[in-house]
Design a protein around this motif. Sequence first.
Motif, PDB file in Angstrom:
ATOM      1  N   ARG A 487       0.875  -1.272  -0.002  1.00  0.00           N
ATOM      2  CA  ARG A 487       0.145  -0.016  -0.173  1.00  0.00           C
ATOM      3  C   ARG A 487       0.684   1.280  -0.050  1.00  0.00           C
ATOM      4  N   ILE A 488       0.483   2.454  -0.628  1.00  0.00           N
ATOM      5  CA  ILE A 488       1.058   3.477  -0.621  1.00  0.00           C
ATOM      6  C   ILE A 488       0.011   4.705   0.015  1.00  0.00           C
ATOM      7  N   HIS A 489       0.406   5.332   1.133  1.00  0.00           N
ATOM      8  CA  HIS A 489      -0.392   6.065   1.539  1.00  0.00           C
ATOM      9  C   HIS A 489       0.316   7.777   1.205  1.00  0.00           C
ATOM     10  N   VAL A 490      -0.536   8.344   0.464  1.00  0.00           N
ATOM     11  CA  VAL A 490      -0.212   9.835  -0.020  1.00  0.00           C
ATOM     12  C   VAL A 490      -0.778  10.557   1.242  1.00  0.00           C
ATOM     13  N   VAL A 491       0.461  11.423   1.897  1.00  0.00           N
ATOM     14  CA  VAL A 491       0.039  12.072   3.235  1.00  0.00           C
ATOM     15  C   VAL A 491       0.417  13.784   2.717  1.00  0.00           C
ATOM     16  N   PRO A 492      -0.104  14.713   3.722  1.00  0.00           N
ATOM     17  CA  PRO A 492       0.420  16.016   3.598  1.00  0.00           C
ATOM     18  C   PRO A 492       1.823  16.206   4.053  1.00  0.00           C
ATOM     19  N   GLU A 493       2.005  15.406   5.038  1.00  0.00           N
ATOM     20  CA  GLU A 493       3.447  15.645   5.510  1.00  0.00           C
ATOM     21  C   GLU A 493       3.702  14.362   6.454  1.00  0.00           C
ATOM     22  N   LEU A 494       4.966  14.097   6.751  1.00  0.00           N
ATOM     23  CA  LEU A 494       5.494  12.780   7.483  1.00  0.00           C
ATOM     24  C   LEU A 494       5.521  13.304   8.935  1.00  0.00           C
ATOM     25  N   PRO A 495       5.231  12.287   9.738  1.00  0.00           N
ATOM     26  CA  PRO A 495       5.399  12.829  11.271  1.00  0.00           C
ATOM     27  C   PRO A 495       7.095  13.163  11.635  1.00  0.00           C
ATOM     28  N   ARG A 496       7.225  13.934  12.512  1.00  0.00           N
ATOM     29  CA  ARG A 496       8.694  14.054  12.783  1.00  0.00           C
ATOM     30  C   ARG A 496       8.696  14.348  14.301  1.00  0.00           C
ATOM     31  N   ASN A 497       9.769  13.885  14.665  1.00  0.00           N
ATOM     32  CA  ASN A 497      10.233  14.258  16.215  1.00  0.00           C
ATOM     33  C   ASN A 497      11.037  15.816  16.110  1.00  0.00           C
ATOM     34  N   VAL A 498      11.408  16.273  17.644  1.00  0.00           N
ATOM     35  CA  VAL A 498      11.564  17.346  17.552  1.00  0.00           C
ATOM     36  C   VAL A 498      13.109  17.503  16.833  1.00  0.00           C
ATOM     37  N   MET A 499      13.743  16.659  16.680  1.00  0.00           N
ATOM     38  CA  MET A 499      15.102  16.533  16.040  1.00  0.00           C
ATOM     39  C   MET A 499      14.974  16.486  14.405  1.00  0.00           C
ATOM     40  N   GLY A 500      13.743  16.361  13.940  1.00  0.00           N
ATOM     41  CA  GLY A 500      13.403  16.399  12.456  1.00  0.00           C
ATOM     42  C   GLY A 500      13.360  15.074  12.184  1.00  0.00           C
ATOM     43  N   LYS A 501      13.544  13.964  12.652  1.00  0.00           N
ATOM     44  CA  LYS A 501      13.722  12.528  12.273  1.00  0.00           C
ATOM     45  C   LYS A 501      12.345  12.102  12.307  1.00  0.00           C
ATOM     46  N   ILE A 502      11.822  11.291  11.082  1.00  0.00           N
ATOM     47  CA  ILE A 502      10.742  10.966  10.766  1.00  0.00           C
ATOM     48  C   ILE A 502      10.467   9.855  11.566  1.00  0.00           C
ATOM     49  N   GLN A 503       9.258   9.694  12.395  1.00  0.00           N
ATOM     50  CA  GLN A 503       8.786   8.784  13.593  1.00  0.00           C
ATOM     51  C   GLN A 503       8.044   7.418  12.665  1.00  0.00           C
ATOM     52  N   LYS A 504       8.811   6.625  12.370  1.00  0.00           N
ATOM     53  CA  LYS A 504       8.255   5.523  11.613  1.00  0.00           C
ATOM     54  C   LYS A 504       7.284   4.561  12.534  1.00  0.00           C
ATOM     55  N   ASN A 505       7.695   4.794  13.953  1.00  0.00           N
ATOM     56  CA  ASN A 505       6.880   4.000  14.771  1.00  0.00           C
ATOM     57  C   ASN A 505       5.147   4.691  14.802  1.00  0.00           C
ATOM     58  N   VAL A 506       5.280   5.938  14.584  1.00  0.00           N
ATOM     59  CA  VAL A 506       3.998   6.899  14.529  1.00  0.00           C
ATOM     60  C   VAL A 506       3.126   6.143  13.074  1.00  0.00           C
ATOM     61  N   LEU A 507       3.936   6.186  12.124  1.00  0.00           N
ATOM     62  CA  LEU A 507       3.423   5.806  10.720  1.00  0.00           C
ATOM     63  C   LEU A 507       2.923   4.263  10.924  1.00  0.00           C
ATOM     64  N   LYS A 508       3.761   3.342  11.614  1.00  0.00           N
ATOM     65  CA  LYS A 508       3.372   2.045  12.011  1.00  0.00           C
ATOM     66  C   LYS A 508       2.262   1.726  12.456  1.00  0.00           C
ATOM     67  N   GLN A 509       1.812   2.490  13.489  1.00  0.00           N
ATOM     68  CA  GLN A 509       0.448   2.568  14.433  1.00  0.00           C
ATOM     69  C   GLN A 509      -0.335   2.986  13.516  1.00  0.00           C
ATOM     70  N   THR A 510      -0.225   4.154  12.946  1.00  0.00           N
ATOM     71  CA  THR A 510      -1.282   4.757  12.086  1.00  0.00           C
ATOM     72  C   THR A 510      -1.810   3.589  10.947  1.00  0.00           C
ATOM     73  N   TYR A 511      -0.838   2.983  10.307  1.00  0.00           N
ATOM     74  CA  TYR A 511      -1.147   2.303   9.424  1.00  0.00           C
ATOM     75  C   TYR A 511      -1.341   0.701   9.364  1.00  0.00           C
ATOM     76  N   SER A 512      -1.334   0.278  10.702  1.00  0.00           N
ATOM     77  CA  SER A 512      -1.164  -0.995  11.021  1.00  0.00           C
ATOM     78  C   SER A 512      -2.368  -1.851  10.654  1.00  0.00           C
ATOM     79  N   GLU A 513      -3.619  -1.076  10.802  1.00  0.00           N
ATOM     80  CA  GLU A 513      -4.624  -1.825  10.324  1.00  0.00           C
ATOM     81  C   GLU A 513      -4.944  -2.024   8.779  1.00  0.00           C
TER      82      GLU A 513
END
Length: 513
Positions: A487-513
Amino acid sequence: MNENFFALLESHFPADRSQCGIETLHGVHYTWDDLERGTAQIANLLASLKLPPGARVAAQVEKSPEALLLYLATLRAGYVFLPLNTAYREAEAGYFFDNAGPSLIVCDPANLAWVSRVARETCRAIVLTLAADGASGTLIDEAQRQPVEFQTVPRAADDLAAILYTSGTTGRSKGAILSHRNLSSNALTLHDYWSWSADDVLIHALPIFHVHGLFVAAHGALLAGARMLWLPKFDASEVIGLMPTATVFMGVPTMYGRLLAEPAFGEDVCANMRLFVSGSAPLLLETFREFQERTGHTILERYGMTETNMLASNPYDPNHGGRLGGTVGMALPGVSIRVVDDRGNLCAPGEIGGIEVHGPNVCLGYWRAPEKTMEDFTPDGWFKTGDVGRFGGTTAGVKAPPSYLTIVGRNKDLIITGGFNVYPKEIEGFIDALPGVAESAVFGVPHPDFGEAVIAAVVARPGSVLVEAEIIKLLKQQIANFKVPKRIHVVPELPRNVMGKIQKNVLKQTYSE
Ligand code: MLC
Ligand code: AMP
């Protein structure tokens, strides 16, 4: 003494070489004499090509008994075997040709045009063909004209036998260089540990471009002088059809899930079996338990890597302990495993840390990449697996003895899907290069069949419109299909932490279903 691994295998061929060594689905039998002569003919052909010492022989061919003979003949002729996943597309294969510099490439006749072109542009290798049926192609045509005897070329234990590429965290694959000692030490260990005998019959349904199918399964049967039932690929109903005549099966967890999904699979089918081995990816405890209930057999889970061959195994012999679901068992004889914290100090039983290993099975390093070798080995010579685990502790409510290893995760950004490894960084590189893409993040989510599935979140460039199906179509033209995000999810922006690093754990949680 000749340390060529082929010499070891050959010394274990049964005295009666008219017996069947490999049997195909169509009932074609290859006797041990056929294996002996077939490898001699291909080895003679390789010798006649006057390849330079240490030459790499790359093979990107469908699975057939002849493809296995090509591997064995390459060892026999003293060259270095380089198997490639048949799913790799031009750009991927080109990288391997360029990096490994093979002198000979054997490919499917259907790919001859592009393989020849890419070979010309990269390594200038000779190109021969081997068809999926194993019976035709220029490799076979030319080998058939060769003598049926060949003196196995002497090799030292540390001479190279094979290069197996494994994905790298930087997005580029690295070639693990494996010596004859690496292969023989592990094959001999597993032969004893899993009690192989000449009476065994192995269902071989794994691909033969990875450690699991090429080494663990095939070496086991060859070293035992046992017969292999040779399937071009895994198919649950075919495997079930063969099982009443077999004794050993090896597979990735996806295969066990698919067997259990077949209503015909049960105790009767498995009555003759003595061993089911699972590895290459974590086996779910539910699968382990359901298998026990349905068949009365306990799957033996083991742990390994391309760089190290097999490292740990649940016991075969009940006198050595029980098979504990959720664990990968104990370090194999001759293999040392330690769990260390961030500073390299040994963890106490139950404590989680990085898994490091040492032994005659561990590769010599990475092909033409001393900096990567330095990165992955500690100063005292232990290999850092990138896996995270613990000895002992409690797994699924069961207290594991301190000698049992449990893998709890990975500190490498890696997705294992149906037993194949996918490195997000590599796929992100391909997606980011597509028109209209600003950036992407690739991650794994749980998948009922493949264990993990590859998923991508993609951000469009201002003014561009991205369509999921279009991106998938473009990726399929460039990369192996198992790497293409499901699956490819087109999103307005990627979740990032304060250091600017992409939070893959957040993406995993969001799209696990
Ligand atoms: C196939 N597809 C996969 C996939 N295999 N997608 C994700 N992950 C996979 N593993 C794609 C197909 O291309 C197809 O895509 C779609 O998924 C459905 O295909 P299928 O027909 O269901 O798949 P199949 O051909 O049956 O293959 C599934 C499989 C195979 C599980 C049999 O993946 C397999 O043989 N896996 C074993 C891998 C292995 O040997 N690993 C060992 C690594 S060694 P589309 O788009 O075309 O429809 C190692 C060390 C160790 O790790 O410890 O052993
Ligand atoms: P590869 O690089 O393809 O050889 O894959 C090796 C990786 O597969 C290991 O580093 C582990 O992360 C994983 N692996 C292999 N066997 C198991 C297992 N039994 N359980 C969990 N992970 C495994």
